[in-house]
Each structure stands twice: as structure tokens, then as C-alpha cells.
Design a protein around this motif. Structure first.
Motif, PDB file in Angstrom:
ATOM      1  N   PHE A 190      -8.630   4.382   0.660  1.00 38.59           N
ATOM      2  CA  PHE A 190      -7.871   4.466  -0.243  1.00 38.59           C
ATOM      3  C   PHE A 190      -8.725   4.745  -1.563  1.00 38.59           C
ATOM      4  O   PHE A 190      -8.475   5.357  -2.722  1.00 38.59           O
ATOM      5  CB  PHE A 190      -7.045   2.894  -0.740  1.00 38.59           C
ATOM      6  N   CYS A 229       0.885  -1.261  -0.055  1.00 38.15           N
ATOM      7  CA  CYS A 229       0.126  -0.017   0.009  1.00 38.15           C
ATOM      8  C   CYS A 229       0.908   1.228   0.157  1.00 38.15           C
ATOM      9  O   CYS A 229       0.330   2.292  -0.373  1.00 38.15           O
ATOM     10  CB  CYS A 229      -0.877   0.083   1.358  1.00 38.15           C
ATOM     11  N   GLN A 230       2.048   1.139   0.550  1.00 41.09           N
ATOM     12  CA  GLN A 230       2.915   2.232   0.513  1.00 41.09           C
ATOM     13  C   GLN A 230       3.997   2.499  -0.654  1.00 41.09           C
ATOM     14  O   GLN A 230       4.551   3.486  -0.717  1.00 41.09           O
ATOM     15  CB  GLN A 230       3.904   2.379   1.862  1.00 41.09           C
ATOM     16  N   ASP A 231       3.769   1.524  -1.725  1.00 46.06           N
ATOM     17  CA  ASP A 231       4.524   1.637  -2.975  1.00 46.06           C
ATOM     18  C   ASP A 231       4.166   2.650  -3.754  1.00 46.06           C
ATOM     19  O   ASP A 231       3.095   3.153  -3.928  1.00 46.06           O
ATOM     20  CB  ASP A 231       4.495   0.200  -3.607  1.00 46.06           C
ATOM     21  N   ASP A 238      -6.760   7.948  -3.203  1.00 47.94           N
ATOM     22  CA  ASP A 238      -5.809   7.404  -4.036  1.00 47.94           C
ATOM     23  C   ASP A 238      -5.665   8.303  -5.365  1.00 47.94           C
ATOM     24  O   ASP A 238      -6.862   8.598  -5.685  1.00 47.94           O
ATOM     25  CB  ASP A 238      -5.671   6.066  -4.052  1.00 47.94           C
ATOM     26  N   PRO A 246       1.620   2.321  -8.753  1.00 45.65           N
ATOM     27  CA  PRO A 246      -0.104   2.229  -8.497  1.00 45.65           C
ATOM     28  C   PRO A 246      -0.269   0.898  -8.640  1.00 45.65           C
ATOM     29  O   PRO A 246      -1.359   0.335  -8.201  1.00 45.65           O
ATOM     30  CB  PRO A 246      -0.613   3.175  -9.366  1.00 45.65           C
ATOM     31  N   ARG A 285       0.118  -1.153  -5.550  1.00 48.66           N
ATOM     32  CA  ARG A 285      -0.996  -0.574  -4.557  1.00 48.66           C
ATOM     33  C   ARG A 285      -2.241  -1.132  -4.945  1.00 48.66           C
ATOM     34  O   ARG A 285      -2.907  -1.440  -3.889  1.00 48.66           O
ATOM     35  CB  ARG A 285      -1.028   0.939  -4.589  1.00 48.66           C
ATOM     36  N   TYR A 286      -2.412  -1.261  -6.286  1.00 43.82           N
ATOM     37  CA  TYR A 286      -3.484  -2.179  -6.798  1.00 43.82           C
ATOM     38  C   TYR A 286      -3.743  -3.353  -5.981  1.00 43.82           C
ATOM     39  O   TYR A 286      -4.630  -4.183  -5.554  1.00 43.82           O
ATOM     40  CB  TYR A 286      -3.609  -2.260  -8.226  1.00 43.82           C
ATOM     41  N   GLY A 343      -2.157  -4.517  -3.442  1.00 42.22           N
ATOM     42  CA  GLY A 343      -2.394  -4.215  -1.981  1.00 42.22           C
ATOM     43  C   GLY A 343      -3.896  -4.103  -1.507  1.00 42.22           C
ATOM     44  O   GLY A 343      -4.256  -4.741  -0.538  1.00 42.22           O
ATOM     45  N   VAL A 398      -6.451   1.870  -8.601  1.00 41.30           N
ATOM     46  CA  VAL A 398      -6.332   1.541  -7.178  1.00 41.30           C
ATOM     47  C   VAL A 398      -7.869   1.895  -6.416  1.00 41.30           C
ATOM     48  O   VAL A 398      -8.295   1.083  -5.476  1.00 41.30           O
ATOM     49  CB  VAL A 398      -5.436   2.373  -6.322  1.00 41.30           C
TER      50      VAL A 398
END
Length: 1007
Positions: A628, A594-596, A632, A599, A602-603, A605, A637
Motif C-alpha cells: 500500500f 483495505c478493500q474499501d 495506493d 480512502p 483504507r487509512y 486499515g 493511506v
């Protein structure tokens, strides 16, 4: 009472109400403790009405409590607590309520006491839960614990045992839960309620496991231990050895215990935990094998000793006695051994999936109600040049015939099917795996024409699709096909074939965490081919699903190195699959994803949150996803975050519509699409009105892909609902498909919806939870990968994994289906199959409209006018004849009245005397259903077994699924249902030889 002029107490006037507290407040400034105590007592009575005045003196009241020499400190604390309560400062109010000691009466029913007790319990539970999760010792105020204990004791005294269970579990005190069970004399209903709370409401996985271990112990203490429930709990606790012990012990007892062992095995299979069941099978195989060998060795050794002893002594009479007694004993031992082996084999066939898969295959084949006319109408409604809709129809056909082994539609339209090229051909070949799902023994033979073979090169798209189809056929039962798929993967040179082989091997070895397979998939991944690498990433996730393996480190490392978005997306989804069901232990990976900055990761995540907390209703997961969804910067995401709310909330589907209602009005179409899919996932098969209200609005959205998602989600929600609720949706789908001005994306969603709402021959439903309340791994994973059709269309065939047969199949001890019936206490039409549709040959939109000349139109108008005049004249004649008949009937008496309906029907339907005959016959209020039969989820509560019948279920609360039946008349013959075995049409045609020619005379000289 009050004091008069001479210090004598006199009664206050009746009905006197204190309108101001200033006099009492002034007494708090006196030096005499008695006056201050009196003022506190009076203020305590009137504070609920005059708190706004008393609040001005809160500093004085607090000072009285802090004065250790004051004897009524507790009373001052109680008054301060009530003032802070009315001021809305609940934390301060709770602090002073604790200081009040015994003066704070938890038995009082006022709003103040109820609110502060609730606050007290919440505070105590937060501290206990924090200590339980972190494993550290947390300091808790003894006064806080005392209030909770007093509340718990009050619940026990008042007989409110369910509330006491809630306090015990929310405060993470299992000793209190044991106390409640003992106080309730181990009532089964009470324990069942406690088990439901443990499964659905406990947030911490660690404490949930502790609670379930205690529930296993408590259920064992029942007069008749509920081994079905105990086995389910042990499955969640991942204790296959304990489950195997229960099964082997039951197998060695009477016939009812054997039936119970089989029922436990079928229920465990329904939970879709393949690796757990394989371990149970191994333990059962070992225990029954050792027992059989030991028991077989003992009689053999004894016989050898007797034979040697007899040879040495030469005693002929003894030998005669031994020979007369021996054959009977020797014959009984092999018979018993054979029976034990037969019972063990049946149990293993259930645990390994052979028996239930065969039963479901036979049920879907024999009860297939697919209406092929719907597919023909779809084919006629869509332009043949539109490849998107063409592929969607092939998918719809695969879903409608899922598991039925019926591929008639494809055989009848081979020319139309041949238009599929490249990846469309890949998907069409993969669809055969959906149609023949469960054909474990003939799967490779069925797909042989399309599979890669040595020495011959075919289309790589057909070969890759065939390998993918094998995986869909043998999903999580791929032992027989594993080596072939692995070898095909190693021999593949085309990335298309590698793509299909990766998906196939991932499905076939689902959850096994096989190192050899992992190495081969990793080799494909490192070739850096976008198409093959994406499939390899997903396949690694399928291979290690739910294991929490450290393979995610290597996957993330390569995801950062590669330049291909497809590979990154496949690895991100693979990481999410690896942490399926891990809950808190998945938090480090979730945080990392989630912190990457990428995207796409994060998707992944978002899916990691949804799958890790699948069906838990975790507040942490819901808050994270909602955060999110609105914050986001990536639309992908945000769409995934909203969609994954469905995975977290499917255990309580009624909560999902309220959670996503505001998001459905978002300006972002990706969020609105996510709302539609979240509702489809969480509310699948429920027909929930709240969900339908939101989906109906989204199906009219201005954006095409939002309408597409809304249509697919609506078909998921309305799956197997009464036709009275579905008919309007079917008409809407037909309208969308036949409208040539409709967007292709929306039309594609409508076609998929047509196939989904009639999936599996109208005999399947989407079940993400088993009937016992546990998540179904295969269904959840299939649904998660299906949502990736947004990026890669062939993944839409994963929708076949969540589709589960809705059958009631009764079996006896021999695993045969005896003839017996159940009663459905509702009208047959409510849950009946839909009526077949008519072939609409006028919906072909690819044909251009015919030009009409003006002269032709005028001629047609004149002809129509003449025809109308002619019909009008004929109508007047009919009316006159009808009136004459009515006069005759009126003069003819009652007999003519009786015959009037028949005469009027022959003369014309306009006569009113035919109404009685036209009225429909009253429908029966219940229905008798024969074994096996379709029972949809909404119908289960109406199913009743005949308690006086010959066959009764071994489990009292069974209403659907595979049910073991106890024979109350074991001596009589049993009529067994004739099973319709699926026959492959291609095999039957190939094996049929032409008849020999007629006899003839050979003449070589004649040309």
C-alpha cells in the motif's frame, strides 16, 4: 585404480585430474549395468567440476532412475539432484535428493548438502505451518520428514541444542521441543533461549500459544521453578486464575516467597494489561478472603463449643486450665490473620496499580530535573501572536513536567497563558492532566475550577479540556472517575464538552468493554456532530481495545452512512484499536477496510494492520504495508502504511532502518514523513546510528511537514541518550525556533521536540515493550493516537501514555524503600543529567530591529578603533611584565617554579605555567547510585548489585524497574528513604490563612 591391458587394476598416476566427462557419459549408454553403475559413481565424484558437461546427459540419468530394474537407481537420483542444484533448479534438486534415500548424507559439509537440507527444512516447515494455521491435515512426504528427523538427530548428537530448538519450533513439532529439553536436562539457559524464540520468531499466534503452554510446563519441571517467567507466559495466555493461584500460594510461604509474589505483581503491572490484572485481583481477593473467613470461623466455633461444654459440666479446674491456655492461642490467631490480610492488601495494591503509581509519582517529583529556562527561552523566541507555536510551547511544558505535578511555569506566566482561546484553551487545560498524571485521589479536586458544574456556565473549551485532562490523569484506572465523566457526558449540551468527555471516558474505561459506556458513546456518535462524533469513534476504540469485539460492524456501518470525514476517521481508528494484538483473527476486518473505496477507511486499515500485528515482525503485515505504501492513490493511506511499519517492527528495531531506507528517498513527501515517524516509533530511545542517518537527511528536507516529522522522530530516538550525542541536536532545535524565517510547521515540530527530549523531568523514556519482551498496551495505543495530531492537535497529548519512568526503586517486604546503593560500571558523565542552560534574553524575535544612521555608525567605528589601540598598548605592558616574571622564576629555582602557576594565573591567563592547575581532574570509572535512582535503558547493562551487601534483589537478573530486595540481616534496624510527597501549590496557597491582626482598641466614634 584402473585396469591395464591384461585386465589387471593399476593405480592412476598421482595428481591426475579428469578434464572431461565425455568418456564416463558414454558409458551410461552401455547395456551392462556394472558399467553404468561405474560411470554414475565416477560422475558423482567429478560433477561439482564438470556439471556443465554432465547436464547434457540429464535425460539419460533420469531414465536410469526411472528404470525399476536398475540396481543403482538411488545413485542416479543423487547425481541428478546434484546436476539440478548446479543448474539452479532447487525444487527439482530436492525432489531427486529425496529419491536418493540414504545416499543423501545430511552430515556432509558441502555447499550442495547444506543448501538442499535448508531447502528441505523450509519446505517441510511451510507444509507444517500451513496445516497448523488452517487446522487441516496436510500430506507430507515421508522422505521429507525423514531428512528433517535425521538433521534433528544430528543436532542432538553434536550438542547443537539451540539449532535443534529452531528445527522443532519452525517445524511446529512440540514433541521435538520436549525431546530437546529432556536431552539438555532442563537447563534454564536453554529453556530461556527457547522462550525467546517462542515470543519473537513464531509467526502463528495459535501455535505460539501452544508453545508457551509447553514452556510453562517445562519451567515448572526445573529444580526451582521460575515463577516470574511462568507468570509472564500465563499472562500472555490470558489465564488469570492460574496466576492468582501462584500468587496466593507464594503469599502463604516464607518471606522470600512473599517477596517473589510482590515481584511477580510488579512485573505483571509493567506489561500494561489492565483488564488481565483486574481479573487476577478479583481471584486473589476471593481466594484470600475465603481462606481468612474459613480460618476465622474455625477457632470461633471451637471456642463456642468449649464454652457450652464447660457450662454444662461445671468443672472449675478445667475452666482454669482453658482460661490459662486460651489467651495465648486466641491472641496468636488474630495476629496471624492480620498479617495475612496485610500481605493480601499489599499484593492487591500492586496489582491494582496503587503502589507502583504512587512510587513513580514520588520518584518523578523528587528527581525532577526540568530546566524551566528552556521554556522561557522558547517563550521569548516565538511571537506571541503565533497561536500554533503558542500551543506547541504549552504541549512542550506538559511533556517536560509529565507526572511531576509541577505547574510553576504556567503559574508564573498566566497572562501569556490567557492568550490561548477556543481550542487552544481546550488543549492548555488538557495539559494539566499530563502534568498531574497519576494523581488518582486528588484529580477531580485539582481540576474543579475548570470542570462543568450545575448552576454555572463557564467556557465550554475549558470544561471539555478539563474532562479530557481527567481521562489522562486516570488512564486505565478510572473506576473512581467513571461515573462523574459519564454523567458529564450525559449533561453536556456543547459539542466541545462532549468531545472532551468522550476522550476522557474512553481513557478512563480503557479496555473494559463497558456496555453502559458504549451505549452513551453511541448516542453521541448518532448526533452526527463532526467534533463530538470523531471523539466518540476514538473513545469506542479505546473502550474495546484489544477485545476483537463485534462492535466494529456497527462502527463501519455508521462510517459508511455519515457525511463527515472527521467521524469516519475517528471510527476507522477506533476499529483499528479494537483489533489490537489479535493477529490472524483480525484479517477479515483488515481485508474489509483495505478493500474499501473510501480512502479514510483504507487509512484505518493500515492502522488495523499495524496494531493487530504490533511487535510481531510478521512478514504478511510488512508485505501488506509496503504494497500500500507504493501503490495506493491516496497520500494519507501511503503515509499511514509506512508509519505503521514502526508498530510492526518495534520488537526488532535494528530491522526498521534497512526496510524503510529506500522509501526515505521517495518523491512523495507523505511517504518520507511516514518513514521518519516509523523510525521514531520503532527505534524510540535506542539512539540507533542507522536511524539517525536517515532522520538527519530528512530533517533537511525541502517540505516543511517532513522536517517536522523528522525532528519529532529524532527526539524520540535520542530520548535519554548520552548528552554528547544530543547536544548538537539541541543546538539545531534552538536555531530553528529562533529563526524568524523558518516555516511554522517546522518550528512547531522543533518546539514539540524540545519538550519531548526532556520529558518527565528527564526521567522517562518511550517503551513499547516491557523488559520481559511483551507489548505494552497503553504505550502502543497512546503512540497510535498521538500520530493523529496530523489532523487534530489536541490528540498530541496522548504522547504522555508511552512515556515510562526509568527508575530503579528497591523495596523491602513492607514496600518501604531501604537505604542501599548499586554500582554503575561506567563514567558518571556518560548518563548524567544535562547541564542547565543560560537564559537567552536576546532571542526575542517579535521586537523590530532599531534603525542605525550612517553618522552614528561612523562615530562607533572611530570609538572602536581608539579602544583597540588602547587594548593593544595594555597588552604589550602585560607581556613585558610577564616576561620579567619568567626571568625571576628561572633564577629563583624549583620553589619559584612551583609557585609560578599561581603567579601567572593572578597576572594573566596567558602564562603557560598555569596549565597544570587548569587540567580537569580525572573522572571516576564507576558511580555509586543510591536508592531510588534514575537508570536509563542504555545504562541497565552497567548496573551491578553488591553480592555481599545487606539488600540483594530477589530476582537475580534485575537491573532496573521496581525491585524487591531480600534482607540478609533481618534482625537489624532498617533505614528507610524519606519520601518527598508531591504537594499541590494551589491547595497549599488556598489553605494558608493570613495571621490574625494585632490587638487594638475599638473606638466607634472615630472615623
Amino acid at each position: 585404480m584402473k585396469k591395464g591391458a591384461h585386465g589387471v587394476e593399476v593405480a592412476a598416476p598421482q595428481g591426475a585430474v579428469l578434464t572431461s566427462a565425455q568418456g564416463l557419459i558414454s558409458l551410461l549408454e552401455e547395456d551392462d549395468d556394472r558399467l553404468r553403475a561405474y560411470a554414475l559413481r565416477q560422475l558423482n565424484v567429478v560433477v561439482s567440476d564438470l556439471w556443465f558437461e554432465v547436464s547434457a546427459a540429464i535425460a539419460t540419468i533420469e531414465a536410469l532412475y526411472e528404470d525399476e530394474s536398475f540396481s543403482e537407481r538411488n545413485l542416479a537420483a543423487l547425481l541428478a539432484s546434484k546436476v539440478f542444484y548446479h543448474l539452479g533448479e532447487l525444487q527439482e534438486s530436492l525432489t531427486y535428493a529425496l529419491c536418493a534415500g540414504p545416499l543423501f548424507d545430511v552430515t556432509e559439509t558441502s555447499d550442495y548438502v547444506q543448501t538442499i537440507v535448508g531447502k528441505c527444512i523450509d519446505e517441510y516447515m511451510k507444509l507444517r505451518e500451513k496445516g497448523e494455521i488452517s487446522g487441516e491435515e496436510v500430506q507430507i512426504d515421508a522422505r521429507l520428514e525423514a531428512i528433517v528427523q535425521r538433521m534433528f538427530n544430528k543436532c542432538l548428537e553434536d550438542g547443537q541444542l539451540e539449532q535443534a530448538i529452531g528445527i522443532a519450533l519452525d517445524s511446529c513439532q512440540l514433541d521435538l521441543l520436549r525431546t530437546v529439553a529432556e536431552h539438555g536436562n532442563f537447563d534454564k539457559k536453554l529453556l530461556t533461549y527457547a522462550l525467546g524464540v517462542c515470543k519473537n520468531l513464531i509467526v502463528s499466534r495459535k501455535f505460539r500459544e501452544k508453545a508457551l503452554r509447553l514452556m510453562v510446563e517445562l519451567f515448572k519441571r526445573l529444580d526451582q521453578p521460575d515463577w516470574l517467567v511462568i507468570s509472564q507466559c500465563l499472562m500472555y495466555l490470558e489465564e488469570p486464575a492460574s496466576v492468582a493461584d501462584i500468587l496466593t500460594n507464594l503469599l502463604a510461604q516464607d518471606s522470600d516467597s512473599i517477596l517473589l509474589a510482590y515481584q511477580i505483581a510488579f512485573d505483571l503491572y509493567e506489561n500494561e494489561q489492565p483488564q488481565f490484572l483486574s481479573k487476577v485481583s478479583e481471584y486473589v481477593d476471593k481466594s484470600t478472603g475465603k481462606k481468612t473467613e474459613a480460618e476465622a470461623a474455625t477457632p470461633a466455633a471451637a471456642a463456642e463449643d468449649e464454652a457450652s461444654a464447660g457450662g454444662d459440666s461445671g468443672a472449675q479446674p478445667m475452666e482454669a486450665d482453658t482460661s490459662s491456655a486460651g489467651p495465648g492461642a486466641a491472641a496468636s490467631e488474630p495476629a496471624k490473620e492480620a498479617k495475612r490480610e496485610a500481605k493480601a492488601e499489599k499484593l492487591l495494591s500492586i496489582l491494582e496499580g496503587d503502589a507502583p503509581i504512587k512510587l513513580h509519582l514520588e520518584f518523578l517529583y523528587s528527581n525532577n530535573r526540568t530546566d524551566t529556562t528552556i521554556l522561557k527561552n522558547l517563550k521569548a523566541s516565538v511571537e506571541s501572536r503565533n497561536s500554533v507555536c503558542h500551543s506547541a510551547i504549552i504541549l512542550a511544558n506538559a511533556l517536560m513536567h509529565m507526572g511531576t505535578t509541577v505547574d510553576t511555569f504556567l503559574r508564573e506566566h498566566l497572562d501569556w497563558l490567557a492568550r490561548a482561546t477556543n481550542w487552544a484553551k481546550f488543549s492548555a487545560t488538557a495539559g494539566l492532566g499530563v502534568i498531574h498524571r497519576g494523581q488518582l485521589t486528588q484529580g477531580q479536586y485539582l481540576m474543579a475550577p475548570y470542570l462543568p458544574m450545575e448552576g454555572s456556565s463557564g467556557s465550554p473549551f475549558s470544561e471539555g479540556g478539563a474532562l479530557y485532562a481527567l481521562g489522562l490523569m486516570h488512564c486505565d484506572k478510572g473506576k473512581v472517575i467513571r461515573d462523574f465523566l459519564l454523567q458529564s457526558l450525559r449533561n453536556a449540551t456543547s459539542e466541545v464538552v462532549q468531545h472532551g468527555a468522550c476522550l476522557g471516558i474512553g481513557l478512563a474505561t480503557l479496555g473494559t468493554d463497558d456496555e453502559e459506556v458504549f451505549e452513551d458513546l453511541k448516542n453521541v456518535l448518532y448526533t452526527d456532530s463532526a467534533v463530538a462524533g470523531e471523539a466518540a469513534g476514538i473513545a469506542i476504540g479505546l473502550l474495546a481495545v484489544g477485545t476483537g469485539s463485534d462492535k466494529t460492524e456497527q462502527m463501519l456501518a455508521y462510517a459508511h452512512d455519515t457525511q463527515h470525514e472527521k467521524i469516519t476517521r475517528g471510527l476507522a481508528l477506533g476499529c483499528a484499536l479494537v483489533v489490537y494484538g489479535r493477529e490472524e483473527s483480525a484479517d477479515p476486518l483488515i481485508l474489509q477496510l483495505c478493500q474499501d473505496q473510501n480512502p479514510i477507511l483504507r487509512y484505518g486499515g493500515m492502522f488495523a494492520i499495524g496494531l493487530a500485528y504490533s511487535g510481531t515482525m510478521s512478514n504478511f503485515a510488512i508485505q501488506k504495508l509496503l504494497h500500500f505504501a507504493v501503490s495506493d492513490v491516496s497520500d494519507d493511506v501511503r503515509r499511514a502504511a509506512v508509519m505503521c511499519l514502526g508498530f510492526v517492527m518495534y520488537s526488532q528495531p535494528e530491522q526498521c532502518p534497512h526496510t524503510v531506507a529506500l522509501l526515505s528517498e521517495s518523491f512523495n513527501p507523505h511517504v518520507r514523513y511516514g518513514v521518519a515517524m516509523a523510525l521514531g516509533i520503532a527505534c524510540a530511545g535506542t539512539g540507533m546510528k542507522e536511524a539517525m542517518t536517515i532522520l538527519t537527511a530528512l530533517s533537511k528536507d525541502a517540505v516543511d511537514f517532513v522536517r517536522q516529522g523528522a525532528l519529532i522522530a529524532t527526539s524520540m530516538v535520542l530520548l535519554q541518550q548520552p548528552e554528547s550525542r544530543v547536544s548538537a541536536f539541541r543546538k539545531n532545535l534552538d536555531k530553528i525556533v529562533s529563526d524568524k524565517h523558518e516555516d511554522v510547521m517546522c518550528k512547531m515540530g522543533a518546539i514539540i521536540s524540545v519538550g519531548l527530549i526532556d520529558a518527565g523531568g528527564r526521567n522517562v523514556n518511550i517503551r513499547l515493550r516491557s523488559r520481559n519482551g511483551f507489548p505494552r498496551l497503553l504505550s502502543v495505543v497512546g503512540m497510535a493516537v498521538f500520530t493523529q495530531y496530523w489532523y487534530w492537535y489536541p490528540l498530541s497529548y496522548f504522547m504522555s501514555l508511552p512515556l515510562t519512568p526509568t527508575a530503579l526503586i528497591g523495596l523491602n517486604e513492607n514496600l518501604d524503600m531501604p537505604k542501599f546503593s548499586v554500582h554503575s560500571k561506567c563514567k558518571p558523565s556518560v548518563f548524567a543529567y544535562p547541564e542547565p542552560v543560560a537564559y537567552a534574553n536576546n532571542v526575542v524575535v517579535s521586537k523590530a530591529p532599531t534603525a542605525v544612521l550612517s553618522t552614528t555608525a561612523k562615530a562607533k567605528a572611530r570609538a572602536a578603533k581608539k579602544e583597540a589601540k588602547k587594548d593593544q598598548a595594555e597588552g604589550m605592558e602585560v607581556e613585558e611584565s610577564a616576561s620579567r616574571e619568567e626571568q625571576k622564576d628561572a633564577a629563583g629555582g624549583d620553589k619559584k617554579k612551583d609557585d609560578g602557576g599561581k603567579d601567572a594565573q593572578q597576572g594573566g591567563e596567558a602564562s603557560g605555567s598555569g596549565k597544570d592547575e587548569a587540567q580537569p581532574k580525572a573522572e571516576a570509572s564507576e558511580e555509586v547510585k543510591e536508592n531510588p535512582t534514575r537508570v536509563v535503558p542504555a545504562q541497565e547493562k552497567f548496573i551491578h548489585f553488591d553480592s555481599k551487601g545487606r539488600f540483594v534483589p530477589i530476582s537475580g537478573d534485575a537491573s532496573a524497574g521496581i525491585i524487591m530486595l531480600r534482607d540478609t540481616e533481618p534482625g537489624k534496624d532498617v533505614d528507610v528513604v524519606a519520601i518527598s510527597t508531591p504537594v499541590n501549590t494551589a491547595l497549599a496557597e488556598d489553605d494558608t490563612e493570613p495571621p490574625p491582626p494585632e490587638p487594638f482598641e475599638y473606638m466607634p466614634n472615630v472615623d
